[in-house]
Write a protein that holds these residues in place. Structure first.
Motif, PDB file in Angstrom:
ATOM      1  N   MET A   1     -24.766  13.299  -9.852  1.00  0.00           N
ATOM      2  CA  MET A   1     -24.009  12.696  -8.788  1.00  0.00           C
ATOM      3  C   MET A   1     -24.555  11.310  -8.447  1.00  0.00           C
ATOM      4  N   LYS A   2     -25.910  11.206  -8.449  1.00  0.00           N
ATOM      5  CA  LYS A   2     -26.516   9.923  -8.137  1.00  0.00           C
ATOM      6  C   LYS A   2     -26.204   8.892  -9.221  1.00  0.00           C
ATOM      7  N   SER A   3     -26.142   9.329 -10.478  1.00  0.00           N
ATOM      8  CA  SER A   3     -25.851   8.387 -11.556  1.00  0.00           C
ATOM      9  C   SER A   3     -24.426   7.864 -11.459  1.00  0.00           C
ATOM     10  N   LYS A   5     -22.716   7.388  -8.643  1.00  0.00           N
ATOM     11  CA  LYS A   5     -22.742   6.403  -7.563  1.00  0.00           C
ATOM     12  C   LYS A   5     -23.414   5.108  -8.017  1.00  0.00           C
ATOM     13  N   LEU A   6     -24.474   5.234  -8.813  1.00  0.00           N
ATOM     14  CA  LEU A   6     -25.191   4.063  -9.310  1.00  0.00           C
ATOM     15  C   LEU A   6     -24.291   3.240 -10.241  1.00  0.00           C
ATOM     16  N   SER A   9     -21.403   1.597  -8.128  1.00  0.00           N
ATOM     17  CA  SER A   9     -21.817   0.433  -7.341  1.00  0.00           C
ATOM     18  C   SER A   9     -22.188  -0.743  -8.245  1.00  0.00           C
ATOM     19  N   THR A  10     -22.776  -0.462  -9.410  1.00  0.00           N
ATOM     20  CA  THR A  10     -23.089  -1.529 -10.361  1.00  0.00           C
ATOM     21  C   THR A  10     -21.809  -2.175 -10.881  1.00  0.00           C
TER      22      THR A  10
END
Length: 101
Positions: A1-3, A5-6, A9-10
Motif C-alpha cells: 500500500m505504501k509503495s 502511494k509513493l 505521489s512521485t
C-alpha cells in the motif's frame, strides 16, 4: 500500500514539474516575425479570364486515386473536388436543376 502511494505521489510531482517546464519559456521570435506581414491586402478590381494556379503543399506524395470510394487521402480528395461534379444541383429555393446535359 505504501509503495502505491509513493509511486502515485512521485508521478504527480513529475507531472507537475513537466507542466511547469513546458509553460515556463515563451518564444518571442514568432511574435516579431508575425509583425512583418501586412495587416491588409490590396483591394483590386476583378479581372475577367486568365488562369488560376492552384498548389497543395504536403509531406506525402500524391497517389492519384480519383474514385471517391477508394480514396482515403485528403490530398486526393482536395484535388478530386474540381473534376468530381454531380448530376444535379439545387437553386436558392431548393428546386432541382440538371447540371450535366
Amino acid at each position: 500500500m505504501k509503495s502505491i502511494k509513493l509511486f502515485g505521489s512521485t508521478g504527480l510531482l513529475i507531472g507537475a514539474a513537466l507542466t511547469l517546464v513546458a509553460c515556463g519559456q515563451s518564444n518571442t521570435n514568432a511574435a516579431k516575425s508575425a509583425k512583418k506581414f501586412p495587416e491588409q491586402t490590396v483591394q483590386k478590381t476583378a479581372q475577367k479570364g486568365g488562369t488560376l494556379n492552384y498548389a497543395i503543399e504536403t509531406d506525402t506524395p500524391f497517389k492519384g486515386i480519383f474514385d471517391s470510394q477508394l480514396s482515403v487521402d485528403q490530398v486526393d480528395s482536395d484535388v478530386m473536388q474540381f473534376g468530381n461534379e454531380g448530376l444535379f444541383d439545387t437553386d436558392n429555393s431548393y428546386q432541382i436543376r440538371v447540371v450535366l446535359v
